[in-house]
Design an enzyme around this catalytic site. Sequence first.
Site, PDB file in Angstrom:
ATOM      1  N   GLU A   1      19.996 -37.886 -65.616  1.00  0.00           N
ATOM      2  CA  GLU A   1      20.457 -38.320 -66.901  1.00  0.00           C
ATOM      3  C   GLU A   1      21.545 -39.247 -66.933  1.00  0.00           C
ATOM      4  O   GLU A   1      21.590 -40.239 -67.740  1.00  0.00           O
ATOM      5  CB  GLU A   1      20.977 -37.074 -67.749  1.00  0.00           C
ATOM      6  CG  GLU A   1      21.373 -37.288 -69.249  1.00  0.00           C
ATOM      7  CD  GLU A   1      22.636 -37.798 -69.575  1.00  0.00           C
ATOM      8  OE1 GLU A   1      22.936 -37.893 -70.761  1.00  0.00           O
ATOM      9  OE2 GLU A   1      23.686 -37.625 -68.762  1.00  0.00           O
TER      10      GLU A   1
ATOM     11  N   ASP B   1      22.015 -33.153 -63.347  1.00  0.00           N
ATOM     12  CA  ASP B   1      22.740 -33.939 -62.330  1.00  0.00           C
ATOM     13  C   ASP B   1      24.295 -34.162 -62.870  1.00  0.00           C
ATOM     14  O   ASP B   1      24.541 -33.756 -63.956  1.00  0.00           O
ATOM     15  CB  ASP B   1      22.110 -35.580 -62.170  1.00  0.00           C
ATOM     16  CG  ASP B   1      21.973 -36.100 -63.522  1.00  0.00           C
ATOM     17  OD1 ASP B   1      21.640 -35.582 -64.376  1.00  0.00           O
ATOM     18  OD2 ASP B   1      22.525 -37.140 -63.705  1.00  0.00           O
TER      19      ASP B   1
END
Length: 382
Positions: free
Chosen positions: A127, A70
């Site tokens: 994350e 991400d």
Amino acid sequence: MDIVELFCDMVRIDSESGEEEEFIRYLSGLFERELEAQCMVDHYGNLIAKLPVKGFEPETEPLMLAAHADTVKPGKGIEPVVEDGVIRSKGETILGADDKAGIAEIFEAVRTAERHPPLEIVITRSEEIGLLGAKNLDYSLISAKRGFVLDSDKLEVVIIGGPSHFSIDVEIIGKAAHAGMEPEKGISAIKAAAMAIAGLPEGRIDEETTANVGIIRGGEIRNGVPERAVVQAECRSLSHEKAVRQAELMKRAFEEAAAKLGAKAQVRIELEYRASKIPEDSSVVALAKRAIAAAGLTPATKVITGGTDASIFNAHGIETAVLGVGVRAEHSKDEHIAVADMEKAVEIIRYLLENFTQVGAAPRSTSRSSGSRTPYIVPPGR
Ligand SMILES: [Zn+2]
């Protein structure tokens, strides 16, 4: 396709936190096609790609390499621009080198390594919004006891530890009343919050501990005694015990201030991640330092005040250090990375792969979990 083209391909696929599915599918296809990896997506949407040993004894212990899929916002419609050996976005978005440079570098190092241990490449989701992918990873799919997370900036720095981090959510309930007609019937939730915050130790508490009140919201109307106030705070410390003490102190401050006024405070404390530190002389750190030195840089180790997926992996008994990918100004529209640094990162990772069997005995416990870890045993027939 060279690493720059590959990296540019990756950042063109949107993957803001929570919306990584398409990018994970792309990576799964890439790893299967180009690395002949066996790819699995766990229940949470994390990607685990496994490669068999190459050029080493079959019973060589596995190694984990990890990065996150991400990006932060604004990360949609990224257009990479390569100029004078540096890759940037066009300026409207971040670049996404955090952490797609890490993924591209892992890929390129694995693709070109002459030998490597059995590999478990873990690409986590979300994350950036609380290490959610690592926290929800299906650890039954991972057998490695040592690993590297590629998700930091400077290539010469090995990150060996991080703090315990608590989030503290407070809701204060007072009593609503008309502020002009009958204020004595009200209890101000805002005042209770203010009293608590005014009395709180905040900012840098000591050299390894910090605390912050980041958000406060309360009240509905100007002429009403506010019934409700919400506060979001946090604290962190490299010492888990100190972080616990600070969080409890903050909780008490809100409860006591509320009680003094006859209001109620509901305080929820949540451990985001726990302090971990791998030994300075552990095998993964020693190997990382050798790899960095072999690339012509002077290695250094560092403990940071933020969380990384390594905090979670270490808590699960996988001795993990964090290495740099070469990104600069991450989390901003000025984010950029030098092509030469990407190439150097590939060199460092390739060194780790080709020299992993020299790391020696199985890892000792990290400071977090001394004694509670199962020792690494080479699985038969691997
Ligand atoms: Zn990152």
